[in-house]
Design an enzyme around this catalytic site. Structure first.
Site, PDB file in Angstrom:
ATOM      1  N   HIS A 219       0.899  -1.173   0.000  1.00  0.00           N
ATOM      2  CA  HIS A 219       0.000   0.000   0.000  1.00  0.00           C
ATOM      3  C   HIS A 219       0.927   1.211   0.000  1.00  0.00           C
ATOM      4  O   HIS A 219       1.460   1.591   1.051  1.00  0.00           O
ATOM      5  CB  HIS A 219      -0.870  -0.070   1.252  1.00  0.00           C
ATOM      6  CG  HIS A 219      -1.759   1.115   1.492  1.00  0.00           C
ATOM      7  ND1 HIS A 219      -3.132   1.070   1.331  1.00  0.00           N
ATOM      8  CD2 HIS A 219      -1.494   2.376   1.910  1.00  0.00           C
ATOM      9  CE1 HIS A 219      -3.657   2.242   1.650  1.00  0.00           C
ATOM     10  NE2 HIS A 219      -2.675   3.060   2.004  1.00  0.00           N
TER      11      HIS A 219
ATOM     12  N   HIS B 282       1.747   5.073  -0.806  1.00  0.00           N
ATOM     13  CA  HIS B 282       1.398   6.453  -1.181  1.00  0.00           C
ATOM     14  C   HIS B 282       2.527   6.979  -2.064  1.00  0.00           C
ATOM     15  O   HIS B 282       3.659   6.502  -2.006  1.00  0.00           O
ATOM     16  CB  HIS B 282       1.183   7.298   0.083  1.00  0.00           C
ATOM     17  CG  HIS B 282      -0.123   6.980   0.752  1.00  0.00           C
ATOM     18  ND1 HIS B 282      -1.226   7.788   0.652  1.00  0.00           N
ATOM     19  CD2 HIS B 282      -0.507   5.913   1.488  1.00  0.00           C
ATOM     20  CE1 HIS B 282      -2.234   7.241   1.328  1.00  0.00           C
ATOM     21  NE2 HIS B 282      -1.828   6.104   1.845  1.00  0.00           N
TER      22      HIS B 282
ATOM     23  N   CYS C 147      -3.664  10.783   4.081  1.00  0.00           N
ATOM     24  CA  CYS C 147      -4.197  10.430   5.389  1.00  0.00           C
ATOM     25  C   CYS C 147      -4.349  11.707   6.184  1.00  0.00           C
ATOM     26  O   CYS C 147      -3.398  12.486   6.295  1.00  0.00           O
ATOM     27  CB  CYS C 147      -3.263   9.457   6.105  1.00  0.00           C
ATOM     28  SG  CYS C 147      -3.826   9.080   7.771  1.00  0.00           S
TER      29      CYS C 147
ATOM     30  N   ASN D 248      -2.542   7.575  -2.575  1.00  0.00           N
ATOM     31  CA  ASN D 248      -1.926   6.315  -2.993  1.00  0.00           C
ATOM     32  C   ASN D 248      -1.504   6.426  -4.442  1.00  0.00           C
ATOM     33  O   ASN D 248      -2.006   7.270  -5.181  1.00  0.00           O
ATOM     34  CB  ASN D 248      -2.969   5.194  -2.936  1.00  0.00           C
ATOM     35  CG  ASN D 248      -3.072   4.611  -1.565  1.00  0.00           C
ATOM     36  OD1 ASN D 248      -3.901   5.035  -0.790  1.00  0.00           O
ATOM     37  ND2 ASN D 248      -2.234   3.661  -1.266  1.00  0.00           N
TER      38      ASN D 248
HETATM   39  P1  HMG Z   1     -11.190   8.387  20.721  1.00  0.00           P
HETATM   40  O1  HMG Z   1     -11.628   9.822  20.718  1.00  0.00           O
HETATM   41  O2  HMG Z   1     -10.042   7.998  21.585  1.00  0.00           O
HETATM   42  O3  HMG Z   1     -12.397   7.368  20.923  1.00  0.00           O
HETATM   43  O4  HMG Z   1     -10.825   8.024  19.205  1.00  0.00           O
HETATM   44  P2  HMG Z   1     -13.492   7.202  22.023  1.00  0.00           P
HETATM   45  O5  HMG Z   1     -13.720   5.736  22.170  1.00  0.00           O
HETATM   46  O6  HMG Z   1     -13.135   8.007  23.252  1.00  0.00           O
HETATM   47  O7  HMG Z   1     -14.787   7.850  21.331  1.00  0.00           O
HETATM   48  C1  HMG Z   1     -14.903   9.210  21.051  1.00  0.00           C
HETATM   49  C2  HMG Z   1     -16.196   9.462  20.281  1.00  0.00           C
HETATM   50  O8  HMG Z   1     -16.127   8.814  19.008  1.00  0.00           O
HETATM   51  C3  HMG Z   1     -17.423   8.866  20.977  1.00  0.00           C
HETATM   52  O9  HMG Z   1     -18.513   9.680  20.612  1.00  0.00           O
HETATM   53  C4  HMG Z   1     -17.570   7.530  20.296  1.00  0.00           C
HETATM   54  O10 HMG Z   1     -18.893   7.029  20.329  1.00  0.00           O
HETATM   55  C5  HMG Z   1     -17.164   7.858  18.880  1.00  0.00           C
HETATM   56  P3  HMG Z   1     -19.128  10.759  21.671  1.00  0.00           P
HETATM   57  O11 HMG Z   1     -19.484   9.967  22.882  1.00  0.00           O
HETATM   58  O12 HMG Z   1     -17.986  11.752  21.938  1.00  0.00           O
HETATM   59  O13 HMG Z   1     -20.279  11.355  20.897  1.00  0.00           O
HETATM   60  N1  HMG Z   1     -16.635   6.675  18.180  1.00  0.00           N
HETATM   61  C6  HMG Z   1     -17.090   6.227  17.009  1.00  0.00           C
HETATM   62  N2  HMG Z   1     -18.067   6.659  16.194  1.00  0.00           N
HETATM   63  C7  HMG Z   1     -18.285   5.938  15.055  1.00  0.00           C
HETATM   64  N3  HMG Z   1     -17.562   4.852  14.726  1.00  0.00           N
HETATM   65  C8  HMG Z   1     -16.569   4.418  15.496  1.00  0.00           C
HETATM   66  C9  HMG Z   1     -16.304   5.111  16.701  1.00  0.00           C
HETATM   67  N4  HMG Z   1     -15.411   4.927  17.691  1.00  0.00           N
HETATM   68  C10 HMG Z   1     -15.624   5.892  18.610  1.00  0.00           C
HETATM   69  N5  HMG Z   1     -15.855   3.340  15.149  1.00  0.00           N
HETATM   70  C11 HMG Z   1     -10.805   6.408  17.441  1.00  0.00           C
HETATM   71  C12 HMG Z   1     -10.367   6.725  18.861  1.00  0.00           C
HETATM   72  C13 HMG Z   1     -10.054   5.150  17.026  1.00  0.00           C
HETATM   73  C14 HMG Z   1     -12.299   6.153  17.428  1.00  0.00           C
HETATM   74  C15 HMG Z   1     -10.452   7.615  16.548  1.00  0.00           C
HETATM   75  O14 HMG Z   1      -9.123   7.953  16.770  1.00  0.00           O
HETATM   76  C16 HMG Z   1     -10.660   7.326  15.098  1.00  0.00           C
HETATM   77  O15 HMG Z   1     -11.783   7.130  14.649  1.00  0.00           O
HETATM   78  N6  HMG Z   1      -9.562   7.326  14.319  1.00  0.00           N
HETATM   79  C17 HMG Z   1      -9.626   7.023  12.897  1.00  0.00           C
HETATM   80  C18 HMG Z   1      -8.579   7.771  12.164  1.00  0.00           C
HETATM   81  C19 HMG Z   1      -8.663   7.419  10.712  1.00  0.00           C
HETATM   82  O16 HMG Z   1      -9.678   6.995  10.213  1.00  0.00           O
HETATM   83  N7  HMG Z   1      -7.535   7.611  10.006  1.00  0.00           N
HETATM   84  C20 HMG Z   1      -7.491   7.347   8.590  1.00  0.00           C
HETATM   85  C21 HMG Z   1      -7.590   5.898   8.264  1.00  0.00           C
HETATM   86  S1  HMG Z   1      -6.045   5.026   8.523  1.00  0.00           S
HETATM   87  C22 HMG Z   1      -5.210   5.276   7.066  1.00  0.00           C
HETATM   88  O17 HMG Z   1      -5.634   6.028   6.219  1.00  0.00           O
HETATM   89  C23 HMG Z   1      -3.963   4.480   6.852  1.00  0.00           C
HETATM   90  C24 HMG Z   1      -4.121   3.368   5.804  1.00  0.00           C
HETATM   91  O18 HMG Z   1      -4.545   3.895   4.553  1.00  0.00           O
HETATM   92  C25 HMG Z   1      -2.795   2.687   5.621  1.00  0.00           C
HETATM   93  C26 HMG Z   1      -1.675   3.705   5.427  1.00  0.00           C
HETATM   94  O19 HMG Z   1      -1.646   4.395   4.403  1.00  0.00           O
HETATM   95  O20 HMG Z   1      -0.886   3.795   6.355  1.00  0.00           O
HETATM   96  C27 HMG Z   1      -5.143   2.320   6.257  1.00  0.00           C
HETATM   97 MG    MG Z   2      -3.252   4.890   3.135  1.00  0.00          MG
END
Ligand code: HMG
Ligand code: MG
Length: 307
Positions: free
Chosen positions: A207, A209, A240, A249
């Site tokens: 994967h 970028h 990201c 990517n």
């Molecule tokens: P947090 O703030 O520590 O989580 O985030 P929390 O458990 O304390 O929850 C905070 C709030 O989020 C709560 O809502 C939860 O209900 C809600 P509130 O009570 O404040 O209203 N929540 C959710 N809502 C919907 N779906 C969920 C969810 N989980 C919690 N699943 C958390 C921790 C992991 C949730 C947060 O950091 C997060 O969502 N991060 C995602 C970041 C992301 O998506 N990054 C991009 C994708 S990764 C990427 O692109 C890399 C990849 O392509 C490979 C590469 O290139 O390296 C894959």
């Molecule tokens: Mg990625």
């Protein structure tokens, strides 16, 4: 040098590509993009991400998108889940595969998913177990496998540590991700080799970028190892949100052009793919980052003037 004769492309544009767009893209447009990608012959599409909408607002429509994508066409859909709430979304959306995403860099893990690497593995364990019990395939992604925007260079040993931890909780496939596109062929190969020490060839993917323009070279270097599954993003969309400065990517069009030029089958219709990329770029007001798409558009303009 021998290469695989067939490559599986995992189209991540609807997820990795669009997650980074700051202006909202409607669910209808995302669904239409997926429809066009499927029609172009892509059989593996990462269409959604069940993460916190506070963290990545663009992915808030994931349930709606998954409800509207074409089914029964041999396409397998994957979606990201960072925790049990995410898995619930994936299951309700009837995705075929769940993606858990860990990082080889401690700093990126904290910025991206708000926990340490160790905590993330603990958090993923029940997600993986729940997904396997529900009959889904589980893919892992190891971000920052060669470099981190906050920590700098990442050593292969750090990648292997995460690969081993993900394998121990039941992850079936290992994606090695150069999140910020700093990798060069030998470094990317060194990271992939650490995954190949624990997973069979067909369960390891790249994967990459394309921030530094190295992604195609990195794919070629991976092919030379026999790796034959790669993620790519139509029109090179994306980045990201938690990796400042990283571009999308590698463009799927560019990968398909290179592979077909090498006599490697992808099952993808390049012209239809280019049209899908140009369509979404028009909708979001961007130029395709794909060099192949731009070159084809320029040659059409020249042909138009000559005719
Ligand atoms: P947090 O703030 O520590 O989580 O985030 P929390 O458990 O304390 O929850 C905070 C709030 O989020 C709560 O809502 C939860 O209900 C809600 P509130 O009570 O404040 O209203 N929540 C959710 N809502 C919907 N779906 C969920 C969810 N989980 C919690 N699943 C958390 C921790 C992991 C949730 C947060 O950091 C997060 O969502 N991060 C995602 C970041 C992301 O998506 N990054 C991009 C994708 S990764 C990427 O692109 C890399 C990849 O392509 C490979 C590469 O290139 O390296 C894959
Ligand atoms: Mg990625």
């Amino acid at each position: 040098m021998s290469h695989p004769t067939r490559v599986t492309l995992v189209e991540v544009g609807p997820r990795d590509g669009l997650q980074n767009e700051s202006a909202p893209v409607s669910a209808a447009d995302k669904i239409e993009l997926v429809r066009r990608l499927a029609a172009a012959g892509l059989k593996e599409i990462e269409a959604a991400s069940f993460v916190s909408p506070k963290w990545v607002p663009q992915m808030a429509t994931s349930a709606e998108v998954m409800a509207g994508v074409p089914r029964g066409n041999g396409v397998r859909y994957s979606a990201l889940a960072p925790n049990m709430k995410g898995l619930q979304g994936v299951l309700e959306a009837k995705a075929d595969e769940v993606v858990v995403f860990a990082s080889a860099s401690e700093a990126f893990s904290r910025r991206n998913i708000n926990c340490s690497i160790e905590e993330s593995i603990e958090r993923f364990a029940p997600v993986v177990q729940g997904a396997l019990e529900a009959g889904l395939k589980v893919r892992g992604a190891v971000s920052c496998a060669v470099g981190c925007p906050f920590q700098g260079e990442v050593a292969p040993g750090e990648v292997e540590r995460v690969v081993v931890a993900l394998k121990a909780i039941g992850v079936q496939h290992m994606g090695i991700a150069d999140t910020i596109g700093v990798g060069t062929p030998l470094r990317v190969r060194a990271a992939l080799e650490r995954a190949l020490a624990h997973y069979p060839l067909h369960q390891v993917s790249g994967h990459f970028h394309d921030t530094y323009g190295q992604a195609l070279a990195n794919i070629l270097a991976s092919l030379e190892l026999g790796v034959h599954v790669f993620d790519a993003s139509v029109a090179g969309l994306g980045g990201c949100p938690y990796a400042p400065g990283a571009t999308g990517n590698v463009a799927t069009e560019d990968v398909v052009y290179m592979l077909h030029g090498m006599g490697i089958d992808t099952g993808v219709d390049l012209d239809a793919l280019i049209e899908a990329g140009q369509w979404i770029c028009e909708r979001i007001g961007r130029e395709p980052a794909s060099r192949v798409s731009r070159a084809k558009a320029a040659s059409r303009r020249v042909a138009g003037r000559a005719g």
